[in-house]
Design an enzyme around this catalytic site. Structure first.
Site, PDB file in Angstrom:
ATOM      1  N   THR A 149     -23.857 -60.618  47.293  1.00 57.02           N
ATOM      2  CA  THR A 149     -23.842 -59.838  48.536  1.00 57.02           C
ATOM      3  C   THR A 149     -22.518 -59.090  48.641  1.00 57.02           C
ATOM      4  O   THR A 149     -21.449 -59.667  48.395  1.00 57.02           O
ATOM      5  CB  THR A 149     -24.051 -60.662  49.829  1.00 57.02           C
TER       6      THR A 149
ATOM      7  N   ASP B 264     -21.313 -58.289  51.280  1.00 57.23           N
ATOM      8  CA  ASP B 264     -20.656 -58.743  52.514  1.00 57.23           C
ATOM      9  C   ASP B 264     -19.537 -59.750  52.251  1.00 57.23           C
ATOM     10  O   ASP B 264     -18.688 -59.974  53.108  1.00 57.23           O
ATOM     11  CB  ASP B 264     -21.679 -59.392  53.456  1.00 57.23           C
TER      12      ASP B 264
ATOM     13  N   TYR C   5      -8.284 -35.134  64.185  1.00 55.16           N
ATOM     14  CA  TYR C   5      -9.409 -36.059  64.355  1.00 55.16           C
ATOM     15  C   TYR C   5      -8.975 -37.510  64.273  1.00 55.16           C
ATOM     16  O   TYR C   5      -8.090 -37.856  63.494  1.00 55.16           O
ATOM     17  CB  TYR C   5     -10.445 -35.870  63.247  1.00 55.16           C
TER      18      TYR C   5
ATOM     19  N   MET D  45     -19.966 -51.743  56.317  1.00 51.00           N
ATOM     20  CA  MET D  45     -20.958 -52.815  56.271  1.00 51.00           C
ATOM     21  C   MET D  45     -20.343 -54.205  56.213  1.00 51.00           C
ATOM     22  O   MET D  45     -19.162 -54.363  55.931  1.00 51.00           O
ATOM     23  CB  MET D  45     -21.874 -52.627  55.072  1.00 51.00           C
ATOM     24  N   GLY D  46     -21.227 -55.116  56.387  1.00 50.15           N
ATOM     25  CA  GLY D  46     -20.890 -56.533  56.450  1.00 50.15           C
ATOM     26  C   GLY D  46     -21.606 -56.975  57.703  1.00 50.15           C
ATOM     27  O   GLY D  46     -21.074 -56.787  58.801  1.00 50.15           O
TER      28      GLY D  46
HETATM   29  P1  FBP Z   1     -27.426 -58.953  51.859  1.00 51.87           P
HETATM   30  O1  FBP Z   1     -26.884 -59.990  52.773  1.00 51.87           O
HETATM   31  O2  FBP Z   1     -28.837 -59.120  51.544  1.00 51.87           O
HETATM   32  O3  FBP Z   1     -26.578 -58.824  50.624  1.00 51.87           O
HETATM   33  O4  FBP Z   1     -27.329 -57.534  52.557  1.00 51.87           O
HETATM   34  C1  FBP Z   1     -26.151 -57.109  53.092  1.00 51.87           C
HETATM   35  C2  FBP Z   1     -26.267 -55.790  53.787  1.00 51.87           C
HETATM   36  O5  FBP Z   1     -25.887 -54.754  52.936  1.00 51.87           O
HETATM   37  C3  FBP Z   1     -25.427 -55.809  55.059  1.00 51.87           C
HETATM   38  O6  FBP Z   1     -24.101 -55.434  54.813  1.00 51.87           O
HETATM   39  C4  FBP Z   1     -26.201 -54.903  55.964  1.00 51.87           C
HETATM   40  O7  FBP Z   1     -26.050 -55.274  57.315  1.00 51.87           O
HETATM   41  C5  FBP Z   1     -27.609 -55.128  55.563  1.00 51.87           C
HETATM   42  O8  FBP Z   1     -27.583 -55.517  54.227  1.00 51.87           O
HETATM   43  C6  FBP Z   1     -28.460 -53.898  55.712  1.00 51.87           C
HETATM   44  O9  FBP Z   1     -29.778 -54.257  55.512  1.00 51.87           O
HETATM   45  P2  FBP Z   1     -30.935 -53.231  55.124  1.00 51.87           P
HETATM   46  O10 FBP Z   1     -30.806 -52.971  53.660  1.00 51.87           O
HETATM   47  O11 FBP Z   1     -32.169 -53.999  55.421  1.00 51.87           O
HETATM   48  O12 FBP Z   1     -30.747 -52.007  55.945  1.00 51.87           O
END
Ligand code: FBP
Length: 706
Positions: A226, A228, A272, A279-280
């Protein structure tokens, strides 16, 4: 316009330069495909064995003991060199097998190398071994949708990003029917082992599959994936077993690269504030790494906000003899104030620009929002339990959902959620903007997680920030500082005496390098009034142009550009670290399978050390599980690791926060991480978070040894 000669199109299109320029495979890709990651020393031997390592201890949840009894007793196992002359050992290792592999959850750079490592290790042990890839995630297992992975197919994706080879999906194998169908597929394929490459939820799924397939003799091995970075495993005594999931490094580097470019842009056109959501889903590991890599002016760390204590409130509560729970954790409004302070402080030294990094899951750490999320999760889960149609299908529009919530407040008794949503909740909920209400009511993912990526977190915060900055501007507090030298220059160019007007215009005349226009001057009207009052202007006369120019210079405009960094970095080609890490994870998976393990997650110890110190291991998944609220129910899941606010990486960011905000005269302190290149050696070859946290242990050990 250039006058191009007319050319024969067939000659142009067939020309080798054109063919090369438009080829799907550029040089970088060819280099990547031919790169052979090194393997840990133990994998250079003809066979391996597993050796239990009793030094690791776990606090086992009794629910995990009850539900996962087949695999709860697994120890941590080290992969060691086997003795090829030991016939049993070598025979076991080299017997032909059928192995299935699936990607589960969001893509993460390096996944293809897990397959490549497994493929190479398995074929080396026995070329008869067959590897099957389940297509589009766990659905592929449930529906029996798979392909056999050939060398040709695997070679097409070596060292490349994405999960394109077999694609991925988020389905959870979470009921008896799906489990039975999965078992059926595994049996039909005569699988010896199934490999689940996924995040915390997918490894949770792997544990349940291992439990369910135990009696069939089908082994299940997980792989920590992941971007994350929230799969970080330690034992009960804090001994690190898995320092980082794969994909994190690449994603963080990609985000950092883009954000550092924004830092350069921001400090060039100085108009700006770039607001970057990264993400995370919940944990702020990615934001923390971005802060270390870029030194952006402000990076919010969710875990830090949750830790906030409002001591003024606490003191007041103590005086009143009451307990004020709202003193713990930060409110959304308070957070917006903190951002406003940073914006104002920079503006005061002439920097009406900057870069703000917001972790995608920041709202998870804001008390009031967390309460909404939990309540709404429960309400939706209750509804789904009671009705034929699910909540979102039955009420596709926001208005219907709001009406349903309102009916709960009115106490329609036959609804089991009637006591969850009260008038106060409804009032607060109706106070928030519609797009945010919509976000909070979005469908949960198949694992019951709130989908933060679907919520415009940055918009929510920015609306509050803009509102408050507007108020501060009205009050004359939010202004752009005017550099004294600029003021003098403009005045002198207009043949006016800066010393005469300075004390009238500025509240800190002669006290600072950046001069702040007095708070009472908030418009041209009030500027005129100030000049008239001090006798520098008569009521009818025009405001002298230099003064007008300086006034205009001091008026702040909070202009923002918002960006979302997530899917782009998630799909990037892996860094060298992720390439080597994942290839060795693939080898580790094979060693675990070949030695009969199940319910284990492949990992590598000492990732922060040089490659020659890496040591492959198997971590038991079941002892890592605990109960968590999902879709309104308590469920057994793998514990997510969030940013530890006592970790060295966080402490470093905290210590340098002020410096990187750079709310003082002089330049910014932006850092430019190098681009992701497979073949060059840079200090960012390791996640900085990992480096710093490991250093923390090292320093502590040295201190103890003194
Ligand atoms: P995983 O936990 O499956 O690795 O996914 C992480 C992630 O990329 C997060 O950072 C994000 O919130 C989520 O997936 C987004 O999900 P989706 O691909 O369903 O939009």
């Amino acid at each position: 316009m250039t006058d191009y000669p007319s050319v024969r199109l067939d000659k142009l299109f067939d020309h080798p330069t054109v063919m090369e320029a438009i080829s799907d495979q550029n040089l970088e890709l060819k280099d990547r495909l031919s790169y052979q990651p090194p393997v840990c020393e133990v994998f250079t031997h003809p066979c391996t064995i597993l050796e239990p390592d009793p030094q690791y201890e776990f606090e086992i949840d009794k629910e995990a003991r009850r539900q996962l009894f087949n695999i709860i007793g697994n120890p941590v196992q080290r992969v060691k060199e086997g003795d090829p002359s030991d016939e049993i050992c070598s025979k076991n290792y080299t017997r032909p097998r059928n192995i299935g592999i699936v990607f589960s959850g969001g893509p993460a750079p390096g996944g293809h190398n897990v397959i490549a490592g497994l493929f190479d290790a398995a074929k080396k042990a026995n070329p008869e071994t067959r590897i099957f890839g389940f297509l589009t995630g766990p659905d592929g297992i449930i529906e029996g949708n798979y392909i056999e992975l050939t060398a040709e197919r695997v070679n097409q994706y070596r060292n490349l990003g994405g999960f394109t080879m077999i694609r991925t999906g988020r389905t959870k194998i979470d009921n008896a029917k799906k489990m039975a169908l999965s078992r059926e597929t595994c049996k039909q394929l005569d699988l010896n082992a199934l490999v689940v490459v996924g995040g915390d939820d997918s490894n949770t799924n792997a544990a349940f599959l291992a439990q369910a397939l135990y009696d069939d003799g089908i082994q299940v091995i997980g792989v920590p994936k992941t971007i994350d970075g929230d799969i970080q495993v330690s034992d009960a005594n804090g001994k690190v077993l898995c320092a980082m999931s794969f994909g994190f490094h690449t994603a963080a580097r990609a985000f950092s690269q883009s954000i550092s470019n924004l830092c350069t842009d921001a400090s060039s056109d100085v108009k700006y504030w770039h607001v970057c959501k990264v993400m995370g889903r919940v944990a702020s590991h990615l934001a923390l790494e971005v802060a270390l890599q870029t030194h952006a002016n402000m990076t919010l760390i969710g875990e830090d906000l949750a830790d906030y204590v409002d001591y003024d409130r606490l003191r007041k509560a103590e005086r009143d003899g009451v307990v004020d729970y709202t003193a713990y954790g930060m409110t959304l409004r308070h957070l917006s104030r903190v951002i406003c302070d940073a914006v104002m402080d920079r503006a005061a030294v002439g920097k009406n620009y900057g870069v703000l990094v917001i972790p995608e899951g920041v709202l998870e750490f804001i008390n009031e929002i967390q309460v909404f999320i939990i309540k709404l999760n429960t309400i939706i889960a209750n509804y789904n339990k009671m009705h034929d149609r699910d909540f979102h299908t039955a009420m596709p529009h926001l208005a219907d959902k709001l009406e349903y919530l309102r009916r709960l407040v009115r106490g329609i008794r036959e609804d089991i959620s009637y006591n969850i949503w009260n008038a106060r909740d409804d009032e607060l909920f109706n106070d928030i903007p519609e797009f945010f209400q919509e976000g909070l009511l979005t469908e949960r993912d198949s694992h019951g997680n709130f989908q933060f990526s679907q919520v415009p977190t940055e918009k929510v915060l920015l609306e509050l920030v803009k509102d408050y900055l507007g108020i501060l501007k009205e009050k004359g507090i939010y202004k752009v500082g005017v550099e004294e030298s600029l003021y003098i220059k403009i005045m002198e160019q207009g043949a006016m005496d800066p010393d005469r007007y300075g004390p009238i215009l500025f509240k800190n005349w002669k006290q600072a390098r950046y001069l702040m226009i007095r708070e009472t001057i908030i418009s041209k009207k009030t500027l005129r009034a100030a000049l008239v009052k001090t006798g520098f202007l008569d009521n009818e006369g025009p405001i002298p142009l230099p003064i007008l120019k300086i006034y205009e210079h001091s008026v702040p405009k909070f202009k923002t550009q918002t960006h979302f960094y997530g899917y782009d970095g998630r799909g990037g080609d892996p860094t060298r670290f992720d390439c080597i890490y994942t290839y060795n994870l693939g080898y580790t998976v094979f060693s675990l399978i070949a030695n009969g393990a199940t319910g284990q997650m492949a990992a590598i110890l000492d990732l922060d050390q040089g490659f020659e110190h890496w040591r492959p291991i198997g971590i038991p998944i079941a002892p890592l599980m605990h109960l968590e609220e999902r879709k309104g129910r308590l469920e057994l899941v793998l514990e997510k690791s969030v940013v530890d606010i006592h970790s060295p990486a966080f402490l470093v960011v905290k210590a340098f926060r002020d410096k990187w905000l750079a709310a003082r005269p002089g330049g910014d302190h932006y850092r430019h991480p190098s681009p992701i290149e497979l073949f060059s050696i840079h200090e960012e070859d390791l996640p900085l978070t990992l480096l710093l946290n490991a250093l923390g242990w090292e320093i502590a050990q040295q201190e103890r040894g003194k």
